[in-house]
Motif scaffolding. Structure first.
Motif, short mmCIF file in Angstrom:
data_model
loop_
_atom_site.label_atom_id
_atom_site.label_comp_id
_atom_site.label_asym_id
_atom_site.label_seq_id
_atom_site.Cartn_x
_atom_site.Cartn_y
_atom_site.Cartn_z
N ARG A 5 0.57 5.72 -0.24
CA ARG A 5 -0.58 6.10 -0.54
C ARG A 5 -0.19 7.29 -0.09
N VAL B 17 -6.60 -1.20 -6.15
CA VAL B 17 -7.12 0.12 -5.72
C VAL B 17 -6.21 1.19 -6.30
N CYS C 213 -2.80 5.13 -4.20
CA CYS C 213 -3.69 6.53 -3.40
C CYS C 213 -2.68 7.55 -4.63
N THR D 161 0.71 -1.61 0.08
CA THR D 161 -0.07 0.17 0.06
C THR D 161 0.33 1.39 0.35
N GLU E 272 -1.28 -3.65 -4.00
CA GLU E 272 -2.69 -3.89 -4.27
C GLU E 272 -3.14 -2.37 -4.62
N GLU E 273 -2.64 -1.22 -3.70
CA GLU E 273 -3.12 -0.45 -3.54
C GLU E 273 -2.01 0.81 -3.81
N ASP F 176 -6.28 4.93 -6.91
CA ASP F 176 -6.69 6.31 -6.76
C ASP F 176 -6.02 7.42 -7.12
#
Length: 296
Positions: free
Chosen positions: A99, A153, A127, A97, A124-125, A155
């Motif tokens: 972000r 994900v 942002c 992740t 996996e993510e 963003d």
């Protein structure tokens, strides 16, 4: 920090969360160099001291890191943060992740760091969301995600310079949540006016949540996109759609709503092509079913 002080060598450190302005960053870097192999999560608020922490991470002091979040206040003004993505990819190979919350990443090169790496294979993510204008380009995004086939994900709120063509070329084939709304006012905004149908087709079988607020895609493009989602094998799991400020039409909405039993959130506020009285936020299946009756 989770259940540990600087002097407790025997304690396991799993995460670190702090505002960098309130601590001695040199001391923090020394701590990470000593115990960073135990840390899996780091959250910090962007400041003038952020660069030192990122440099330490790029040198591999936290090889087990799974989550990295850098944020700032929504009313904190325009915040730029120089980041060597390649350095992070080498130093944090297990990152899942990543972000950047209201922080604008600026590409930075570091001596002896190769310009090309294997990327973030476990990511996996991602942002990279901002309420301001983002200058991230297709090439910048590809530098982050070229080695991330398992991304679920994405963003990119505020990313008006990203194009559908650039997104379509990414190796991420099973995206579940895609947020690409534009939440700022600008007379100089650069944004794609066509191509959303390509992305709807690419991710139609896996997509669960979609945010296209204020994107200037044409009615025809949006209708084709809704058709791809409506006829996908995953439409029964589709649950959230934000089309606020878009050119979505009644016919395009009928295509999707008729086939999406799990849809519980639908934002149609400021949709200029819809009849008066329908331009609002809908919550829950019952509310959305009432909308479908009116569209019919």
């Amino acid at each position: 920090m989770d259940s540990c002080s600087y002097g407790e060598r025997s304690c396991q450190v799993t995460s670190y969360e702090h505002t960098l302005e309130t601590i001695n960053v040199d001391g923090l870097v020394s701590f990470l160099e000593a115990y960073g192999n135990q840390i899996k999560k780091i959250y910090f608020t962007h400041s003038t001291k952020s660069d030192k922490l990122l440099s330490a991470l790029s040198k591999g002091c936290c090889p087990e890191l799974r989550l990295l979040e850098i944020n700032t206040k929504l009313d904190g003004g325009y915040s730029q943060l120089p980041i060597c993505i390649q350095g992070l990819q080498i130093g944090c190979p297990k990152l899942q992740t990543f972000r950047l919350m209201n922080v604008t990443a600026v590409p930075k090169m570091i001596r002896n760091i190769p310009s090309s790496t294997c990327g973030f294979p476990m990511l996996e993510e991602l942002c990279i969301a901002t309420s301001f204008h983002s200058f991230m380009t297709d090439n910048d995004l590809n530098n982050v995600l070229h080695g991330s086939p398992n991304l679920r994900v994405l963003d990119l709120r505020g990313g008006s310079r990203i194009t559908p063509t650039g997104l379509y070329a990414l190796p991420c084939e099973r995206l579940e949540c895609f947020y690409w709304g534009l939440y700022f006012n600008s007379n100089t905004m650069v944004a794609s006016k066509k191509g959303i149908h390509m992305l709807a087709q690419k991710w139609s079988n896996t997509l669960r949540e979609l945010d296209l607020a204020n994107q200037p895609f044409s009615e025809e493009d949006l209708e084709i996109a809704m058709g791809h989602l409506a006829h996908s094998v995953g439409v029964e799991f589709f649950r959230s759609l934000n089309l606020s400020g878009t050119k979505i039409t009644s016919s395009a909405l009928r295509l999707l709503i008729n086939q999406a039993p799990a849809l519980k959130y639908l934002n149609l506020s400021s949709c200029r092509y819809l009849p008066r009285g329908l331009k609002r936020l809908y919550h829950g299946q019952e509310d959305i079913q009432l909308l479908l009756d009116k569209l019919d």
